[in-house]
Structures are given as structure tokens and as C-alpha cells.
Motif scaffolding. Structure first.
Motif, mmCIF file in Angstrom:
data_model
loop_
_atom_site.group_PDB
_atom_site.id
_atom_site.type_symbol
_atom_site.label_atom_id
_atom_site.label_comp_id
_atom_site.label_asym_id
_atom_site.label_seq_id
_atom_site.Cartn_x
_atom_site.Cartn_y
_atom_site.Cartn_z
ATOM 1 N N PRO A 140 100.977 -1.565 69.906
ATOM 2 C CA PRO A 140 100.089 -0.401 69.820
ATOM 3 C C PRO A 140 100.323 0.451 68.579
ATOM 4 C CG PRO A 140 100.996 -0.637 72.031
ATOM 5 C CD PRO A 140 101.738 -1.594 71.172
ATOM 6 N N GLY A 141 101.551 0.513 68.059
ATOM 7 C CA GLY A 141 101.838 1.387 66.928
ATOM 8 C C GLY A 141 101.554 0.785 65.571
ATOM 9 N N ARG A 142 100.936 -0.384 65.527
ATOM 10 C CA ARG A 142 100.685 -1.042 64.239
ATOM 11 C C ARG A 142 99.684 -0.229 63.406
ATOM 12 N NH1 ARG A 142 99.584 -5.791 66.029
ATOM 13 N NH2 ARG A 142 101.498 -6.879 65.403
ATOM 14 N N THR A 143 100.010 -0.005 62.142
ATOM 15 C CA THR A 143 99.109 0.703 61.238
ATOM 16 C C THR A 143 98.173 -0.283 60.548
ATOM 17 O OG1 THR A 143 100.571 0.552 59.311
ATOM 18 C CG2 THR A 143 100.922 2.406 60.811
ATOM 19 N N ALA A 144 97.160 0.255 59.899
ATOM 20 C CA ALA A 144 96.204 -0.606 59.192
ATOM 21 C C ALA A 144 96.890 -1.370 58.062
ATOM 22 C CB ALA A 144 95.058 0.245 58.649
ATOM 23 N N ARG A 145 97.795 -0.726 57.380
ATOM 24 C CA ARG A 145 98.488 -1.400 56.284
ATOM 25 C C ARG A 145 99.427 -2.485 56.803
ATOM 26 N NH1 ARG A 145 99.928 3.751 52.298
ATOM 27 N NH2 ARG A 145 97.830 4.634 52.270
ATOM 28 N N GLU A 146 100.059 -2.206 57.908
ATOM 29 C CA GLU A 146 100.910 -3.233 58.518
ATOM 30 C C GLU A 146 100.064 -4.411 58.988
ATOM 31 O OE1 GLU A 146 104.528 -0.387 60.246
ATOM 32 O OE2 GLU A 146 102.837 -0.955 61.531
ATOM 33 N N LEU A 147 98.882 -4.127 59.492
ATOM 34 C CA LEU A 147 97.975 -5.197 59.908
ATOM 35 C C LEU A 147 97.651 -6.114 58.735
ATOM 36 C CD1 LEU A 147 96.000 -6.521 61.947
ATOM 37 C CD2 LEU A 147 94.278 -4.851 61.173
ATOM 38 N N ALA A 148 97.343 -5.513 57.592
ATOM 39 C CA ALA A 148 97.019 -6.316 56.415
ATOM 40 C C ALA A 148 98.212 -7.156 55.967
ATOM 41 C CB ALA A 148 96.561 -5.404 55.277
ATOM 42 N N HIS A 149 99.391 -6.573 56.000
ATOM 43 C CA HIS A 149 100.594 -7.290 55.569
ATOM 44 C C HIS A 149 100.922 -8.448 56.507
ATOM 45 C CE1 HIS A 149 104.529 -7.938 53.792
ATOM 46 N NE2 HIS A 149 105.071 -7.832 54.984
ATOM 47 N N GLU A 150 100.872 -8.187 57.796
ATOM 48 C CA GLU A 150 101.214 -9.218 58.776
ATOM 49 C C GLU A 150 100.152 -10.321 58.813
ATOM 50 O OE1 GLU A 150 102.040 -7.388 62.539
ATOM 51 O OE2 GLU A 150 103.290 -5.832 61.632
ATOM 52 N N THR A 151 98.890 -9.938 58.625
ATOM 53 C CA THR A 151 97.827 -10.945 58.629
ATOM 54 C C THR A 151 97.973 -11.899 57.447
ATOM 55 O OG1 THR A 151 96.302 -9.415 59.721
ATOM 56 C CG2 THR A 151 95.331 -11.293 58.580
ATOM 57 N N LEU A 152 98.297 -11.361 56.299
ATOM 58 C CA LEU A 152 98.454 -12.200 55.114
ATOM 59 C C LEU A 152 99.632 -13.161 55.256
ATOM 60 C CD1 LEU A 152 97.300 -12.783 52.330
ATOM 61 C CD2 LEU A 152 98.844 -11.055 51.381
ATOM 62 N N ARG A 153 100.633 -12.747 55.987
ATOM 63 C CA ARG A 153 101.766 -13.649 56.248
ATOM 64 C C ARG A 153 101.387 -14.739 57.235
ATOM 65 N NH1 ARG A 153 107.057 -10.423 57.852
ATOM 66 N NH2 ARG A 153 107.722 -12.616 57.987
#
Length: 211
Positions: free
Chosen positions: A148-161
Motif C-alpha cells: 500500500p505504501g508504494r510511491t509512483a516513483r517506486e512503481l516506475a523503478h520496480e516495474t523497470l526491474r
């Protein structure tokens, strides 16, 4: 050369030059000399006169007060433009705000909400819901762990990985709208729709084998 009453011996040329220089450096000789600020104002006035079209009259006959007022206005406008530009990607709220809340939802729910907002012309809300749809879709497919605490920037980083899809541009649009006070646009929403479709069609990267 002899100064009566001051020297009993002739004064040399170098001594005379030093005496003259010391005398001329006294404040009494510089009362009419313009200050550094006066020189700057004169130069700025000349620069502004060159930019002012012929025939345009300025209040007060073109005095320094009007020029100073123009410069202050230009400085304020520049400062406002810089602050407006820096808000968004550099905003600390954008770096720490969670994208999803604790309310149960699905990717389909967020896509439907995004389409409804877009139909009403509320593109800021539509952009947010479409990015939330991407996050939910990745969690539902077990590509990303639910968090739940995932930020938009973290989403982009994790998705790219996890897959060959770069969400950074879409996250930038989201940050600009929600943390930079910029209006949502149809183009911004279309970008999020395209990224959502790209994520849905992409395959996760293969897991690295542990030797």
C-alpha cells in the motif's frame, strides 16, 4: 619646485606626484562623482531605453523609478516561473506520497474510474486512476508484491526491474499534475493509457538463476 612654508628643500617629481594624488583622494573632490549604484542604474536605464519603442512615453519622464519598477516586476515573474517549474518532479511530497490507499480495489475499477473522469474532462483524476490501474494490474499478476505504501516513483523503478517497460515519463506527468499544480491534459492521459496497455502486453523479465 618648492611649496612655501612646507618644505625647506626642493620637492622631487615623484614626491610632487604623490602629494597631488593624496590631495585629490580627499572626499571634498568626489562629492559630485556618481556612485557605483548610480552607474548601474544609468546603464540599466540606457539598456531599457534601447528596448523601448520610439514614441512610447513612460511615466515620470523616464526616471529611474520606472526602470526600477520594471526590473522588480521582471524579477518577480522570473522567480514565480522558476518556483512553478521546480514544483513537481523536485517536490518532496511527490517522493513520499503513496500511490494506492488501503481501500480494496482492482485494476478494472481504476480503469473504469479513469475513463469516467476523462469523459468529464477531469484529466488530472483520470491520470491518477490510470496510474493506479497499472499498479494494481502488476500486483494482481504477481509481478510486484502488494504494498500500500508504494510511491509512483517506486512503481516506475520496480516495474523497470521486472519488465522492459519504462513508466518514468508517465510518473513525471502524474507528479506534475498532482504535486506541481499543472493541469491535466488529454495528451497526458493518453500517455498513461498507452503505458497501461504496454504493461499489460509486456512479459516479465526471466528470473536470474542462482549458481
Amino acid at each position: 619646485m618648492i611649496f612655501p612654508g612646507l618644505f625647506s628643500e626642493p620637492v622631487t617629481r615623484d614626491q610632487a606626484r604623490d602629494l597631488a594624488r593624496d590631495e585629490l583622494e580627499k572626499p571634498i573632490y568626489h562629492r559630485e562623482r556618481p556612485s557605483f549604484l548610480d552607474k548601474m542604474i544609468d546603464q540599466i536605464r540606457e539598456w531599457f531605453d534601447k528596448l523601448t519603442p520610439d514614441g512610447v512615453k513612460r511615466p515620470g519622464g523616464g526616471g529611474g523609478d520606472f526602470t526600477l519598477l520594471i526590473l522588480v516586476v521582471l524579477f518577480v515573474l522570473l522567480a514565480v516561473a522558476v518556483v512553478w517549474w521546480m514544483r513537481g518532479r523536485g517536490n518532496t511530497k511527490a517522493a513520499g506520497a503513496a500511490l494506492l490507499d488501503d481501500v480494496p480495489s482492482s485494476a478494472t475499477d481504476h480503469r473504469s474510474a479513469a475513463a469516467a473522469f476523462a469523459a468529464e474532462g477531469r484529466f488530472a483524476e483520470a491520470i491518477r486512476e490510470r496510474l493506479r490501474a497499472i499498479a494494481r494490474d502488476l500486483e494482481e499478476r504477481a509481478i510486484l508484491d502488494p504494498r500500500p505504501g508504494r510511491t509512483a516513483r517506486e512503481l516506475a523503478h520496480e516495474t523497470l526491474r521486472a519488465m522492459p517497460v519504462d513508466l518514468s515519463e508517465g510518473v513525471g506527468v502524474f507528479d506534475d499534475v498532482w504535486y506541481g499544480d499543472r493541469p491535466g491534459t488529454p495528451e497526458g492521459y493518453a500517455l498513461l493509457v498507452a503505458l497501461d496497455e504496454e504493461v499489460r502486453a509486456a512479459r516479465p523479465r526471466p528470473l536470474e538463476r542462482v549458481p
